[in-house]
Every structure is written in C-alpha cells, then in structure tokens.
Design a protein around this motif. Structure first.
Motif, PDB file in Angstrom:
ATOM      1  N   PRO A 111       0.796  -1.227   0.000  1.00 22.28           N
ATOM      2  CA  PRO A 111       0.000   0.000   0.000  1.00 22.28           C
ATOM      3  C   PRO A 111       0.827   1.275   0.000  1.00 22.28           C
ATOM      4  N   SER A 112       1.975   1.267   0.686  1.00 23.51           N
ATOM      5  CA  SER A 112       2.751   2.490   0.826  1.00 23.51           C
ATOM      6  C   SER A 112       3.368   2.958  -0.485  1.00 23.51           C
ATOM      7  N   ILE A 113       3.512   2.063  -1.479  1.00 26.09           N
ATOM      8  CA  ILE A 113       4.107   2.471  -2.745  1.00 26.09           C
ATOM      9  C   ILE A 113       3.254   2.058  -3.932  1.00 26.09           C
ATOM     10  N   SER A 114       1.945   1.864  -3.700  1.00 26.40           N
ATOM     11  CA  SER A 114       1.070   1.418  -4.771  1.00 26.40           C
ATOM     12  C   SER A 114       0.833   2.502  -5.812  1.00 26.40           C
ATOM     13  N   ASN A 115       0.963   3.770  -5.428  1.00 20.66           N
ATOM     14  CA  ASN A 115       0.790   4.862  -6.364  1.00 20.66           C
ATOM     15  C   ASN A 115       1.921   4.835  -7.375  1.00 20.66           C
ATOM     16  N   SER A 116       1.586   4.788  -8.670  1.00 22.40           N
ATOM     17  CA  SER A 116       2.598   4.665  -9.709  1.00 22.40           C
ATOM     18  C   SER A 116       3.527   5.868  -9.769  1.00 22.40           C
ATOM     19  N   GLN A 117       3.107   6.989  -9.165  1.00 24.48           N
ATOM     20  CA  GLN A 117       3.934   8.181  -9.166  1.00 24.48           C
ATOM     21  C   GLN A 117       5.046   8.106  -8.118  1.00 24.48           C
ATOM     22  N   ASN A 118       4.911   7.212  -7.149  1.00 21.50           N
ATOM     23  CA  ASN A 118       5.912   7.107  -6.095  1.00 21.50           C
ATOM     24  C   ASN A 118       7.164   6.389  -6.591  1.00 21.50           C
ATOM     25  N   ILE A 119       8.317   6.759  -6.049  1.00 19.83           N
ATOM     26  CA  ILE A 119       9.584   6.114  -6.383  1.00 19.83           C
ATOM     27  C   ILE A 119       9.862   5.068  -5.322  1.00 19.83           C
ATOM     28  N   LYS A 120      10.205   3.870  -5.735  1.00 23.90           N
ATOM     29  CA  LYS A 120      10.375   2.798  -4.756  1.00 23.90           C
ATOM     30  C   LYS A 120      11.824   2.417  -4.491  1.00 23.90           C
ATOM     31  N   ASN A 121      12.771   2.976  -5.241  1.00 20.37           N
ATOM     32  CA  ASN A 121      14.180   2.647  -5.043  1.00 20.37           C
ATOM     33  C   ASN A 121      14.868   3.717  -4.202  1.00 20.37           C
ATOM     34  N   ILE A 122      15.464   3.292  -3.100  1.00 18.05           N
ATOM     35  CA  ILE A 122      16.166   4.194  -2.188  1.00 18.05           C
ATOM     36  C   ILE A 122      17.617   3.735  -2.067  1.00 18.05           C
ATOM     37  N   VAL A 123      18.548   4.656  -2.249  1.00 21.94           N
ATOM     38  CA  VAL A 123      19.974   4.343  -2.118  1.00 21.94           C
ATOM     39  C   VAL A 123      20.534   5.157  -0.955  1.00 21.94           C
ATOM     40  N   LEU A 124      21.097   4.481   0.037  1.00 20.45           N
ATOM     41  CA  LEU A 124      21.621   5.114   1.252  1.00 20.45           C
ATOM     42  C   LEU A 124      23.147   5.168   1.206  1.00 20.45           C
TER      43      LEU A 124
END
Length: 270
Positions: free
Chosen positions: A35-48
């Motif tokens: 649910p937290s990233i179901s919106n297609s506009q959201n970016i799901k890749n995070i680089v730390l």
C-alpha cells in the motif's frame, strides 16, 4: 453441462473483478504492490550513502523501516579512500536500480551524492546532516567558514583521519546509548583526508529536488552550515532538536519519514 456452467460463472466473475479486457498481464499494479508504494507516481528505489568514519551498517534502523513499507533499499559501502572512488561506488549502485531512485546521504556522503546525483536515474536528493557544496567548493573549505564544535579529529601519518575513540561519544553520537557509541568509535573506518578537500563541480542539487535534515546539536558539522546548505538548495527542511551528528541512527523514524516524503514528491517537483 455442469463444467460449462462453472466455466461461465468463473469467466463472469473475472470480468466483473478485472474488467472485460483484462488478462493476467494487465492487472493494475496497485492490486499487488504494498500500500505504501502502490501509487505509480511514487519512487520505490532508495539508495543510502554513509559518511566518513562509519560504514553502511548505521543505516540499518532506517533500512528496516523503509523495507517494511515496501521500498527497495540499497546501502552503498564506499571505501573512503578517494573521492572519485566513493562517487564511483555510488554510481555503481545507481546503475543497478531498475528505475528512478532517491539518493540519501549522511555527512561527507552529501558531497558524494552532490556529484553522483546528476545521474538521470536520480529523482531526488536527501541530505541528513550532510555537506552539499556548490561548484568550486569543498566541505573542508566550508567547514572553515562555519567552524565545528568538535576537537577530536586525529590525522594519521598515512593521510587517513579518524575520531579519537575517547571523545567519539561526546562529539559524534551523544544522543545514542553510550555502549552503542563506543562500538562505533572502536569500529570506525579511517577516512582519507584528501576526500574532504575534493572540489565539487556541477552540483546535482541545482537541478534536482532536495530535502534536508538539520541536526540541531551536531558537533561535527555546524548546524548553521547545514542550514545554509538547505536554504541555498531550496530544500524542504526539517530540524531535529537535540540530535547529534548520528541523527541517522538516533532518529530513524524521522529520517525515514523525510525519505518517504522525497520518494512521494520528487516526481511532482522539477
């Protein structure tokens, strides 16, 4: 007859639920993504990206929060031996991402993402008590303009710096449990002094949206320098009262919240 009836009912049910033109390959991703990233506009890749004197393991609390929310998180382990090598290490991880990503950095890592963040895959930048130099600047030079409170930096005869372990808790991690800070002090990564003098060119924050977290009790980077960086980059800024330079570990919920904000809003900003 019974078999035909069952097939008909199944076909009708599928049509009602997915639509008459749907098939197994065109189901809306929102039905299967967290649910937290179901919106297609959201970016799901995070680089730390970690900073000087520490390694990527300090990101584990933030990593855990983001992964539980459905994000794909990668932690860079740059060697801290040359600025060019550290930038290359981050670019290597950016290349592995399967789509746009958010670059997040702490401390010296900010100078790294300021350079590496120009990559077209990078949609936004998040600075956590981090340096964000402009063209022609270095973090060492900016540190002289906004002097830090700490006096524990030790310069080795081989060109590598480290924090005096006896003073690490007070200067670097005063808002963490002392036992945890002592472990960090005794497992720190000596960092080549030359990386702090790298001159930045073409900073990514001039063309990418950015977010900034100021650690209000930071003794390693002057909080006023952090504020200058944030204001100059027009970053969305939050300030954490009582936070030490180890804010990325001591306030993981706040850090994760800021990263999620960047992931959900970067596509809406220039």
């Amino acid at each position: 007859m019974k078999t035909s009836l069952k097939l008909g009912i199944a076909a009708l049910t599928f049509s009602i639920f997915f639509g008459s033109n749907a098939d197994a390959h065109t189901i809306n991703k929102s039905t299967i993504l967290p649910p937290s990233i179901s919106n297609s506009q959201n970016i799901k890749n995070i680089v730390l990206v970690h900073g000087a004197f520490v390694d990527g393991s300090g990101w584990k609390p933030v990593y855990n929060i983001l992964v539980k929310k459905g994000y794909h998180v990668t932690v860079v382990q740059q060697p801290l031996t040359t600025f060019e090598g550290d930038v290359a290490a981050v670019k290597r991880i950016i290349d592995q991402q399967n789509g746009p990503c958010i670059l997040v950095a702490h401390s010296y890592g900010g100078a790294i993402i300021t350079t590496a963040g120009i990559d077209p895959k990078v949609a936004g930048l998040v600075y956590i008590a981090a340096h964000a130099p402009d063209s022609g600047e270095s973090e060492a030079g900016n540190g002289k303009l906004y002097p830090s409170a700490y006096k524990s930096l030790q310069k080795g005869s081989d060109g590598f710096d480290y924090i005096d372990p006896a003073k690490f808790y007070a200067d670097f991690s005063a808002d963490l449990p002392k036992e945890q800070a002592e472990f960090m002090a005794n497992s720190q990564m000596p960092t080549a002094d030359i990386v702090f003098h790298a001159i930045i060119a073409n900073p990514a924050w001039k063309v990418k949206p950015s977010w900034y977290m100021v650690a209000k009790s930071d003794r390693i980077i002057n909080p006023d320098l952090e504020r200058m960086y944030a204001k100059r980059a027009h970053s969305h800024t939050v300030e954490i009262a009582g936070a030490s330079h180890s804010v990325f570990e001591s306030h993981p919920e706040d850090v994760a919240k800021l990263i999620i904000e960047a992931a959900t809003q970067s596509t809406k900003k220039k």
